[in-house]
Motif scaffolding. Structure first.
Motif: not given
Length: 430
Positions: A190, A215, A233-235, A359
């Motif tokens: 993240r 997220d 958030p997730d990448k 994540s």
């Protein structure tokens, strides 16, 4: 705040870094009769760390009490950190048991208030010499162990010797690098951004965390009517944030369950964040050296435990080494005591954080406990104790807890089937 330099530049302990961990260690060591040089590369006594959750979890309360900071924090407006957490099963809302004691708590307070406060407390502690504008540029080594530091100062380079050198200079610790202490890093799946808002209303006026799998987001209520709003958030979402940081941040917040009305609040800081914030683990000691705070172990910021671990590790170090340092005993032997305690107390938490930083969605064991916590007050209190780091991972997921969570969820499913069957029967009546 900086006291005059002492002749001979010889101390019992020299600490690199005058933030939470360094100041706490200096105070606690000096109170035990240890003479401390506390070095800070920044010259401004009001300097503070900007990228932070600004939260001191309940596990840090005993250290705050020992430091004599509880009353000062409350006078400064620190907020007791009650919270609720959103999951796909509903909200986990820890509350005290009827007739029972209040839930354990720590404090939320902005680092712009906290850092200068604890730095002043350190500077006023007999036995502590606060040296602002002193940046560690190398280490002094003798006989296979570290025996001091070299530092750049406005007056030129200075060598400061001590029986023990402490690195309290954060996750990118220069002290650790000069000592050759290797860092093990774990990728964080993240990224995160935060900003401070004034007058951001939240239900019950308490902090919120959203587990959105994968997220994350949180809103931590702080002093002076300020709330820290953070998104993690997730990448895979990173390109959108790079294209439009503010728009993506606000859109993320608006989509949260029971989203706070962020448009009605005043943003009082710039967006601060990191697109790459790995978790870092180092061995906490070497001959003549100890690492505390983020220099020893940097967790995932989403859990808000870094400040508390900084304070706790400072206390563990002071307890372990002060007698040997003060009485000219075996310092390196006492460092082994500190290293064992640091490993025992924190490595389990770090292992769970490293796994969750991939994540991912909740694993089956997490699903079992978090779903039960959303349905049962006792399980919610248990989860609160773990989130506050008052219990470790083994107690959090012990067999008795797993059995209780299974029973809660089974009872919930039976009740839903019963209610559903009753509804179908009612609709089927002529």
């Amino acid at each position: 705040m900086t006291k005059p330099e002492s002749a001979g530049d010889q101390y019992d302990v020299v600490i690199g870094g005058a933030s939470l961990a360094g100041c706490a260690a200096a105070i606690l060591l000096a109170r035990r009769g240890v003479r401390v040089a506390l070095l800070e590369r920044r010259s401004d006594p009001e300097a503070y760390k900007a990228l932070c959750t600004h939260s001191l979890q309940a596990h840090a309360y005993p250290v705050l009490h020992e430091l004599g900071l509880v009353t000062a924090l409350e006078k400064a407006g620190a907020v007791r950190n009650a919270a609720r957490w959103h999951t796909r099963w509903g909200w986990i809302e820890p509350k005290a048991a009827p007739g029972g004691p209040v839930l354990p708590y720590g404090y939320n307070i902005r680092r712009s208030v906290l850092d200068p406060l604890i730095r002043r407390r350190a500077a006023d502690t007999p036995g502590v010499e606060l040296l602002l504008g002193h940046q560690v540029t190398g280490l002094v080594k003798e006989g296979g162990r570290i025996a001091g530091v070299r530092a750049w100062t406005p007056e030129g380079e200075r060598e400061i010797r001590a029986r023990l050198v402490v690195g309290a200079d954060g996750k990118d610790s220069a002290v650790a690098k000069f000592a050759g202490v290797a860092a093990t890093t774990y990728e964080n799946g993240r990224f995160g951004y935060l900003a401070h808002y004034r007058d951001l209303p939240l239900p019950r006026g308490i902090s919120h965390t959203w587990f959105l799998e994968p997220d994350m987001a949180y809103a931590f209520v702080n002093d002076d009517g300020v709330t820290v709003m953070a998104v993690l958030p997730d990448k895979k979402r990173l390109p959108d944030f790079r294209e439009d940081l503010e728009g993506s941040f606000l859109d993320f917040v608006r989509r949260l369950p029971e989203a706070p009305p962020i448009e009605s609040a005043e943003r009082i800081t710039q967006f601060t964040g990191s697109v790459n914030y790995p978790l870092v683990t180092r061995e906490a000691t070497a001959p003549g050296l100890a690492l505390i705070g983020d220099a020893a172990l940097t967790g995932d910021p989403l859990w808000g435990v870094g400040c508390g671990w900084a304070l706790e590790s400072a206390k563990w170090l002071a307890q372990a080494v002060a007698p040997a340092v003060r009485a000219r005993g075996d310092v390196d032997k006492s460092l082994l005591v500190y290293a064992r305690r640091h490993r025992r107390q924190l490595r389990g938490h770090q292992a769970m954080a490293v796994d969750f930083a991939k994540s991912r969605r909740f694993n089956p064991m997490e699903q079992l406990i978090f779903s039960a916590a959303a349905r049962d007050a006792r399980m919610a209190r248990h989860t609160h104790r773990f989130a506050s780091r008052l219990i470790g991972p083994l107690r959090f997921v012990n067999p008795v807890v797993l059995a209780r969570a299974s029973a809660i969820n089974l009872r919930h499913r039976r009740n839903r089937r019963t209610i559903g069957a009753s509804g179908r029967l009612s609709r089927a009546k002529p």
